[in-house]
Design a protein around this motif. Structure first.
Motif, PDB file in Angstrom:
ATOM      1  N   ALA A   1     -10.404  11.384  -1.595  1.00 19.94           N
ATOM      2  CA  ALA A   1      -9.122  12.083  -1.580  1.00 19.94           C
ATOM      3  C   ALA A   1      -8.156  11.300  -2.453  1.00 19.94           C
ATOM      4  CB  ALA A   1      -8.577  12.210  -0.159  1.00 19.94           C
ATOM      5  N   ILE A   2      -7.125  11.975  -2.927  1.00 26.38           N
ATOM      6  CA  ILE A   2      -6.188  11.351  -3.860  1.00 26.38           C
ATOM      7  C   ILE A   2      -4.760  11.679  -3.480  1.00 26.38           C
ATOM      8  CG2 ILE A   2      -6.373  13.306  -5.473  1.00 26.38           C
ATOM      9  CD1 ILE A   2      -6.009  11.233  -7.739  1.00 26.38           C
ATOM     10  N   GLY A   3      -3.876  10.679  -3.616  1.00 34.43           N
ATOM     11  CA  GLY A   3      -2.471  10.889  -3.321  1.00 34.43           C
ATOM     12  C   GLY A   3      -1.610   9.827  -3.977  1.00 34.43           C
ATOM     13  N   MET A   4      -0.296   9.920  -3.734  1.00 36.82           N
ATOM     14  CA  MET A   4       0.678   9.084  -4.440  1.00 36.82           C
ATOM     15  C   MET A   4       1.402   8.118  -3.505  1.00 36.82           C
ATOM     16  SD  MET A   4       2.282  12.115  -6.806  1.00 36.82           S
ATOM     17  CE  MET A   4       1.197  13.290  -7.637  1.00 36.82           C
ATOM     18  N   SER A   5       0.730   7.676  -2.454  1.00 44.88           N
ATOM     19  CA  SER A   5       1.381   6.783  -1.492  1.00 44.88           C
ATOM     20  C   SER A   5       0.327   5.908  -0.826  1.00 44.88           C
ATOM     21  CB  SER A   5       2.127   7.612  -0.430  1.00 44.88           C
ATOM     22  OG  SER A   5       1.208   8.356   0.359  1.00 44.88           O
ATOM     23  N   THR A   6       0.715   5.269   0.258  1.00 44.11           N
ATOM     24  CA  THR A   6      -0.177   4.659   1.260  1.00 44.11           C
ATOM     25  C   THR A   6      -0.765   3.309   0.874  1.00 44.11           C
ATOM     26  OG1 THR A   6      -0.730   6.842   2.176  1.00 44.11           O
ATOM     27  CG2 THR A   6      -2.259   5.031   2.682  1.00 44.11           C
ATOM     28  N   VAL A   7      -1.336   3.162  -0.346  1.00 44.14           N
ATOM     29  CA  VAL A   7      -2.077   1.926  -0.619  1.00 44.14           C
ATOM     30  C   VAL A   7      -1.163   0.704  -0.594  1.00 44.14           C
ATOM     31  CG1 VAL A   7      -3.955   3.032  -1.869  1.00 44.14           C
ATOM     32  CG2 VAL A   7      -1.949   2.289  -3.135  1.00 44.14           C
ATOM     33  N   GLY A   8       0.025   0.794  -1.181  1.00 45.80           N
ATOM     34  CA  GLY A   8       0.942  -0.342  -1.139  1.00 45.80           C
ATOM     35  C   GLY A   8       1.357  -0.678   0.279  1.00 45.80           C
ATOM     36  N   GLU A   9       1.629   0.364   1.070  1.00 48.97           N
ATOM     37  CA  GLU A   9       2.051   0.150   2.454  1.00 48.97           C
ATOM     38  C   GLU A   9       0.945  -0.506   3.277  1.00 48.97           C
ATOM     39  OE1 GLU A   9       4.773   4.164   2.884  1.00 48.97           O
ATOM     40  OE2 GLU A   9       2.686   4.257   2.227  1.00 48.97           O
ATOM     41  N   VAL A  10      -0.309  -0.116   3.028  1.00 49.71           N
ATOM     42  CA  VAL A  10      -1.418  -0.692   3.787  1.00 49.71           C
ATOM     43  C   VAL A  10      -1.689  -2.131   3.341  1.00 49.71           C
ATOM     44  CG1 VAL A  10      -3.881  -0.495   4.302  1.00 49.71           C
ATOM     45  CG2 VAL A  10      -2.424   1.536   4.336  1.00 49.71           C
ATOM     46  N   ILE A  11      -1.515  -2.424   2.074  1.00 44.85           N
ATOM     47  CA  ILE A  11      -1.618  -3.817   1.619  1.00 44.85           C
ATOM     48  C   ILE A  11      -0.584  -4.669   2.350  1.00 44.85           C
ATOM     49  CG2 ILE A  11      -1.250  -5.372  -0.341  1.00 44.85           C
ATOM     50  CD1 ILE A  11      -2.438  -3.135  -2.118  1.00 44.85           C
ATOM     51  N   ALA A  12       0.653  -4.174   2.434  1.00 43.13           N
ATOM     52  CA  ALA A  12       1.702  -4.903   3.150  1.00 43.13           C
ATOM     53  C   ALA A  12       1.386  -5.019   4.638  1.00 43.13           C
ATOM     54  CB  ALA A  12       3.059  -4.212   2.942  1.00 43.13           C
ATOM     55  N   ALA A  13       0.851  -3.950   5.226  1.00 46.80           N
ATOM     56  CA  ALA A  13       0.496  -3.980   6.648  1.00 46.80           C
ATOM     57  C   ALA A  13      -0.581  -5.020   6.919  1.00 46.80           C
ATOM     58  CB  ALA A  13       0.043  -2.597   7.102  1.00 46.80           C
ATOM     59  N   SER A  14      -1.592  -5.081   6.056  1.00 45.43           N
ATOM     60  CA  SER A  14      -2.633  -6.104   6.210  1.00 45.43           C
ATOM     61  C   SER A  14      -2.031  -7.496   6.063  1.00 45.43           C
ATOM     62  CB  SER A  14      -3.736  -5.894   5.168  1.00 45.43           C
ATOM     63  OG  SER A  14      -4.442  -4.698   5.411  1.00 45.43           O
ATOM     64  N   HIS A  15      -1.149  -7.646   5.088  1.00 44.32           N
ATOM     65  CA  HIS A  15      -0.459  -8.923   4.878  1.00 44.32           C
ATOM     66  C   HIS A  15       0.311  -9.340   6.126  1.00 44.32           C
ATOM     67  CE1 HIS A  15       2.883 -11.266   2.649  1.00 44.32           C
ATOM     68  NE2 HIS A  15       1.793 -12.016   2.662  1.00 44.32           N
ATOM     69  N   ALA A  16       0.912  -8.361   6.804  1.00 44.77           N
ATOM     70  CA  ALA A  16       1.728  -8.632   7.987  1.00 44.77           C
ATOM     71  C   ALA A  16       0.907  -8.723   9.272  1.00 44.77           C
ATOM     72  CB  ALA A  16       2.793  -7.548   8.137  1.00 44.77           C
ATOM     73  N   GLY A  17      -0.410  -8.476   9.191  1.00 49.84           N
ATOM     74  CA  GLY A  17      -1.260  -8.575  10.370  1.00 49.84           C
ATOM     75  C   GLY A  17      -1.242  -7.359  11.261  1.00 49.84           C
ATOM     76  N   LEU A  18      -0.900  -6.200  10.726  1.00 52.02           N
ATOM     77  CA  LEU A  18      -0.874  -4.972  11.517  1.00 52.02           C
ATOM     78  C   LEU A  18      -2.234  -4.284  11.474  1.00 52.02           C
ATOM     79  CD1 LEU A  18       2.550  -3.441  10.388  1.00 52.02           C
ATOM     80  CD2 LEU A  18       2.102  -4.937  12.331  1.00 52.02           C
ATOM     81  N   ARG A  19      -2.612  -3.663  12.579  1.00 52.72           N
ATOM     82  CA  ARG A  19      -3.826  -2.843  12.631  1.00 52.72           C
ATOM     83  C   ARG A  19      -3.448  -1.423  12.234  1.00 52.72           C
ATOM     84  NH1 ARG A  19      -6.722  -3.728  18.292  1.00 52.72           N
ATOM     85  NH2 ARG A  19      -8.627  -3.308  17.084  1.00 52.72           N
ATOM     86  N   VAL A  20      -4.259  -0.803  11.373  1.00 53.93           N
ATOM     87  CA  VAL A  20      -3.867   0.443  10.724  1.00 53.93           C
ATOM     88  C   VAL A  20      -4.857   1.566  11.020  1.00 53.93           C
ATOM     89  CG1 VAL A  20      -3.472   1.576   8.498  1.00 53.93           C
ATOM     90  CG2 VAL A  20      -2.680  -0.777   8.862  1.00 53.93           C
ATOM     91  N   LEU A  21      -4.300   2.738  11.369  1.00 53.24           N
ATOM     92  CA  LEU A  21      -5.039   4.000  11.340  1.00 53.24           C
ATOM     93  C   LEU A  21      -4.438   4.833  10.228  1.00 53.24           C
ATOM     94  CD1 LEU A  21      -7.063   6.075  12.617  1.00 53.24           C
ATOM     95  CD2 LEU A  21      -5.090   6.976  13.879  1.00 53.24           C
ATOM     96  N   GLY A  22      -5.268   5.231   9.252  1.00 54.75           N
ATOM     97  CA  GLY A  22      -4.799   6.067   8.161  1.00 54.75           C
ATOM     98  C   GLY A  22      -5.376   7.468   8.262  1.00 54.75           C
ATOM     99  N   ILE A  23      -4.524   8.484   8.090  1.00 54.12           N
ATOM    100  CA  ILE A  23      -4.956   9.886   8.152  1.00 54.12           C
ATOM    101  C   ILE A  23      -4.393  10.636   6.953  1.00 54.12           C
ATOM    102  CG2 ILE A  23      -5.017  12.010   9.507  1.00 54.12           C
ATOM    103  CD1 ILE A  23      -4.334  10.362  11.980  1.00 54.12           C
ATOM    104  N   SER A  24      -5.270  11.287   6.208  1.00 55.02           N
ATOM    105  CA  SER A  24      -4.852  12.167   5.121  1.00 55.02           C
ATOM    106  C   SER A  24      -4.997  13.619   5.554  1.00 55.02           C
ATOM    107  CB  SER A  24      -5.716  11.946   3.871  1.00 55.02           C
ATOM    108  OG  SER A  24      -5.488  10.679   3.295  1.00 55.02           O
ATOM    109  N   CYS A  25      -3.982  14.422   5.267  1.00 57.65           N
ATOM    110  CA  CYS A  25      -4.097  15.870   5.400  1.00 57.65           C
ATOM    111  C   CYS A  25      -4.527  16.411   4.043  1.00 57.65           C
ATOM    112  CB  CYS A  25      -2.764  16.466   5.834  1.00 57.65           C
ATOM    113  SG  CYS A  25      -2.772  18.266   5.879  1.00 57.65           S
ATOM    114  N   ILE A  26      -5.713  16.988   3.977  1.00 55.98           N
ATOM    115  CA  ILE A  26      -6.226  17.519   2.715  1.00 55.98           C
ATOM    116  C   ILE A  26      -5.540  18.866   2.464  1.00 55.98           C
ATOM    117  CG2 ILE A  26      -8.266  18.189   1.411  1.00 55.98           C
ATOM    118  CD1 ILE A  26      -8.136  15.202   2.185  1.00 55.98           C
ATOM    119  N   THR A  27      -4.586  18.866   1.546  1.00 59.10           N
ATOM    120  CA  THR A  27      -3.760  20.051   1.331  1.00 59.10           C
ATOM    121  C   THR A  27      -4.274  20.938   0.197  1.00 59.10           C
ATOM    122  OG1 THR A  27      -2.322  18.729  -0.094  1.00 59.10           O
ATOM    123  CG2 THR A  27      -1.672  18.979   2.217  1.00 59.10           C
ATOM    124  N   ASP A  28      -5.168  20.407  -0.629  1.00 59.03           N
ATOM    125  CA  ASP A  28      -5.702  21.178  -1.750  1.00 59.03           C
ATOM    126  C   ASP A  28      -6.979  20.498  -2.203  1.00 59.03           C
ATOM    127  OD1 ASP A  28      -4.946  19.437  -4.468  1.00 59.03           O
ATOM    128  OD2 ASP A  28      -3.579  19.110  -2.801  1.00 59.03           O
TER     129      ASP A  28
END
Length: 284
Positions: free
Chosen positions: A217-244
């Motif tokens: 899947a492809i989009g224009m967000s999320t990866v930077g935020e998840v890099i920061a979340a990993s850096h900060a020690g947060l556990r992450v659940l990521g969900i994409s809504c496939i819109t097209d």
């Protein structure tokens, strides 16, 4: 700005903390295009527009309300970003991820991050939800470039479990429960999210390339935020809504309005999935 980054995070977090009488918070959420209505499920909400918070950017994208909603959801204290910031809006990657560090300062331990995405996997269909198992950072930038702030995390954070495996397993179990209750299957996929800078939708050749690199899947967000979340020690659940569907060889014209419309149709299942996840997840 780099030298004042930690101070600005702390000042923003303190300002938010002064507006509420509940902390530490449990779960942070970042809601993507067309998915912001989940914030309406928060009980006893405190709503804080981004433009009131010191040092905060402002969301400029249609479909993003541009505010925090803080309160109770399924027995846990949550802080919900109803709208996010994007690299293509002209913000630095450090500014894009600024709210992630602010949420960490407010006590958040787990992050649910969502987005609207184009499906590059031929087994997907518009309206599916995809649990993100990993990502490709194709933005050309990284929020950790620059001065190292040890207060925020280690210099070289591990990304092998950026998207928590146990969280995905719990989400899949909940999806199976919802399917049984509804008497029809919930189309819950799993795959790799390719994050690009945007703002243009990609041409066929680039989509074909990213699919061959392993993107589902492809989009224009999320990866930077998840890099920061990993850096900060947060556990992450990521969900994409496939819109097209973004199949390079079969690409058709697409507008942002179409993306939001499909996300709106998917909302009931998305909201129920996230609410049950919040209720059942055990916070470490």
């Amino acid at each position: 700005m780099d030298s004042d980054y930690v101070q600005h995070i702390q000042e923003a977090a303190q300002w938010i903390s002064d507006q509420i009488d509940r902390r530490p918070l449990d779960i942070g959420m970042v809601l993507g295009s067309g998915l912001g209505d989940l914030a309406h499920q928060v009980e006893h909400p405190v709503t804080i527009p981004y433009d009131r918070i010191p040092h905060f950017p402002v969301s400029t994208v249609e479909g993003h309300a541009g505010q925090f909603v803080i309160g109770q959801l399924e027995g846990k204290l949550v802080i919900v970003m109803q709208g996010r910031f994007h690299y293509y809006e002209g913000y630095s990657m450090k500014k894009v991820v600024f709210p992630i560090y602010v949420m960490k300062q407010l006590g958040v331990r787990s992050l649910i991050i969502t987005n609207a995405a184009g499906g590059m996997n031929r087994e997907f269909a518009a309206g599916d939800l995809m649990l993100i198992s990993d990502h490709l950072n194709m933005t050309g930038d990284n929020p950790l470039i620059g001065i190292h702030h040890p207060e925020l995390g280690v210099r070289f954070p591990d990304m092998s479990q950026a998207y928590n495996r146990e969280y995905r397993q719990l989400a899949k179990r909940i999806g199976e429960q919802l399917s049984a209750e509804r008497g029809e299957p919930i189309r819950l996929q799993e795959g790799v999210y390719a994050g690009i800078s945007g703002p243009n939708y990609l041409p066929p050749a680039e989509l074909t390339m990213l699919a061959k690199l392993g993107g589902d899947a492809i989009g224009m967000s999320t990866v930077g935020e998840v890099i920061a979340a990993s850096h900060a020690g947060l556990r992450v659940l990521g969900i994409s809504c496939i819109t097209d569907m973004a199949i390079g060889e079969e690409l058709e014209p697409l507008t942002h309005e179409q993306v939001v419309a499909v996300a709106n149709r998917t909302k009931p299942v998305f909201i129920e999935l996230v609410k049950r996840f919040v209720k059942e997840v055990e916070l470490s």
